[in-house]
Design a protein around this motif. Sequence first.
Motif, mmCIF file in Angstrom:
data_model
loop_
_atom_site.group_PDB
_atom_site.id
_atom_site.type_symbol
_atom_site.label_atom_id
_atom_site.label_comp_id
_atom_site.label_asym_id
_atom_site.label_seq_id
_atom_site.Cartn_x
_atom_site.Cartn_y
_atom_site.Cartn_z
ATOM 1 N N SER A 30 5.910 33.673 -19.083
ATOM 2 C CA SER A 30 6.048 34.620 -20.182
ATOM 3 C C SER A 30 4.867 35.584 -20.218
ATOM 4 O O SER A 30 3.714 35.168 -19.995
ATOM 5 C CB SER A 30 6.135 33.853 -21.503
ATOM 6 O OG SER A 30 6.099 34.735 -22.595
ATOM 7 N N PRO A 31 5.101 36.868 -20.515
ATOM 8 C CA PRO A 31 4.009 37.853 -20.560
ATOM 9 C C PRO A 31 3.221 37.774 -21.870
ATOM 10 O O PRO A 31 3.089 38.769 -22.609
ATOM 11 C CB PRO A 31 4.748 39.182 -20.407
ATOM 12 C CG PRO A 31 6.080 38.946 -21.001
ATOM 13 C CD PRO A 31 6.423 37.509 -20.691
ATOM 14 N N THR A 32 2.696 36.604 -22.178
ATOM 15 C CA THR A 32 1.889 36.382 -23.375
ATOM 16 C C THR A 32 0.604 35.666 -22.969
ATOM 17 O O THR A 32 0.568 34.964 -21.942
ATOM 18 C CB THR A 32 2.653 35.530 -24.402
ATOM 19 O OG1 THR A 32 3.064 34.291 -23.777
ATOM 20 C CG2 THR A 32 3.884 36.254 -24.907
ATOM 21 N N PRO A 33 -0.475 35.804 -23.742
ATOM 22 C CA PRO A 33 -1.731 35.129 -23.386
ATOM 23 C C PRO A 33 -1.545 33.620 -23.291
ATOM 24 O O PRO A 33 -0.883 33.008 -24.129
ATOM 25 C CB PRO A 33 -2.674 35.510 -24.534
ATOM 26 C CG PRO A 33 -2.086 36.752 -25.123
ATOM 27 C CD PRO A 33 -0.599 36.610 -24.964
ATOM 28 N N ALA A 34 -2.128 33.025 -22.254
ATOM 29 C CA ALA A 34 -2.045 31.572 -22.070
ATOM 30 C C ALA A 34 -3.328 31.097 -21.407
ATOM 31 O O ALA A 34 -4.031 31.856 -20.736
ATOM 32 C CB ALA A 34 -0.831 31.197 -21.229
ATOM 33 N N TYR A 35 -3.636 29.823 -21.598
ATOM 34 C CA TYR A 35 -4.865 29.213 -21.082
ATOM 35 C C TYR A 35 -4.513 28.411 -19.833
ATOM 36 O O TYR A 35 -3.650 27.520 -19.869
ATOM 37 C CB TYR A 35 -5.474 28.317 -22.159
ATOM 38 C CG TYR A 35 -6.916 27.941 -21.939
ATOM 39 C CD1 TYR A 35 -7.864 28.888 -21.559
ATOM 40 C CD2 TYR A 35 -7.339 26.639 -22.145
ATOM 41 C CE1 TYR A 35 -9.192 28.538 -21.383
ATOM 42 C CE2 TYR A 35 -8.666 26.274 -21.975
ATOM 43 C CZ TYR A 35 -9.591 27.234 -21.595
ATOM 44 O OH TYR A 35 -10.897 26.888 -21.411
ATOM 45 N N PHE A 36 -5.164 28.747 -18.713
ATOM 46 C CA PHE A 36 -4.854 28.121 -17.424
ATOM 47 C C PHE A 36 -6.106 27.466 -16.836
ATOM 48 O O PHE A 36 -7.240 27.857 -17.128
ATOM 49 C CB PHE A 36 -4.345 29.169 -16.427
ATOM 50 C CG PHE A 36 -3.044 29.823 -16.832
ATOM 51 C CD1 PHE A 36 -1.830 29.231 -16.516
ATOM 52 C CD2 PHE A 36 -3.040 31.025 -17.523
ATOM 53 C CE1 PHE A 36 -0.637 29.822 -16.880
ATOM 54 C CE2 PHE A 36 -1.850 31.638 -17.893
ATOM 55 C CZ PHE A 36 -0.642 31.027 -17.572
#
Length: 418
Positions: free
Chosen positions: A191-197
Amino acid sequence: MKKICYLLCILIPVYIYGCKEEGRIDHIDDSAPAPGPVTILGVTSKPGGATIKYKIPDDDNLRGVKVVYTRNGEVCESKASRYVDTLVVEGFGNTSPQEVKLYSVGVNEKLSEPVSTTIQPLLPPVQTVKFDMEASFGGVIVSINENYTNADLAIVLMADTVGNSSRTQWIDLQTFHTKSVAMKFARRGLSPTPAYFGAYLRDRWNNVSDTIFKTLIPIEEIKLPKDKFRNAALPTDYFTPAENNSGYRLEMLWTGPEAHSGGEFYASSHSAPMPQWFTIELGYKMSISRIQKWPRSNYELYSGTAPRVFQVWGSDNPNPDGSWDDSWKLLGEFEQLKPSGYGEGREVGPITDEDNDYWYNRTEFDLVPTEEAPDPYQTVTHLRFKILSTFNTYGTDASMSQIIIGELTFWGQLRDDE
């Protein structure tokens, strides 16, 4: 005469039986003493281990040599025949000194007295190989660089299902394996949303690197529709199919294997000029982020008529005379990737399982800004592929060559709102 025949009937089976090859019978003397110990000649440290050179005893009862050591709390051993003078110990996750013991092994499996030595491994690849991750179209790209020992590594991509760095719940998103000096892997469909990787390296002995963490925002990307694609057939293009067979037409690039699974592909004639190019009218306004390419099924693995180096050009208003004027902008120049790398002279060289898988299943080309192509994501209505060399013509001055491509698929964004 009857007596002679009778004798032959008796003697021939006996002769045949007597000539029959018997299985090998090795005599093992269980009472023979253990062989003498080896003499250690030197130790050479290597990443995650060491190579031990030794001299074997002069003993007819000797079968080989083994080394015993403890790695990650587990007792391990490696063996070598009597015709080898080195043993390798590997898989250590740090540079701490390690005691190892070498034994001569008799044919009867009796062991000599051990000879001990201490090795000091160099930093293992999981601590020296560089790796990173970055946001990309449709997901995240993880990369490995400077794997100069061609270590067999996994890079593990994790995602936080909670979504912030203060409270985390990690899942393994995908694991990629490689022995390449440098390699990039993409995890798409995010998804084109901020995420923590997070990402870390792991070797086959379960030694791991430190974990890197980043908040990333995947860029929106879709598989671009092919329903309006057509051969633009500009005057300077070359798209004559082999043997004038309609099954080899340019249109097979977007209605071939992926659509029909029937083995269709594009094949230009055997007398096609080099370089050669063709133009696809897209039918939409598009911004291209990456290109997927499939080869002809089970054919020409890193060889033959498959494109090796090519350019992709874009235009939103091409000159109808087919010329290369300012209406065309370079989007990128690419060479077919071979994960294990080409030779020093750019020869193909040995082909690994990873190479094979990439060729048939994972070949893609990411468009990225370069000095020659500063704006690869510009809006286009036409794409022009200029094949600079095939595997047959690479490094030669060949003026003609056939080109075979199975299928092309484009990813990016529709720009019909512009």
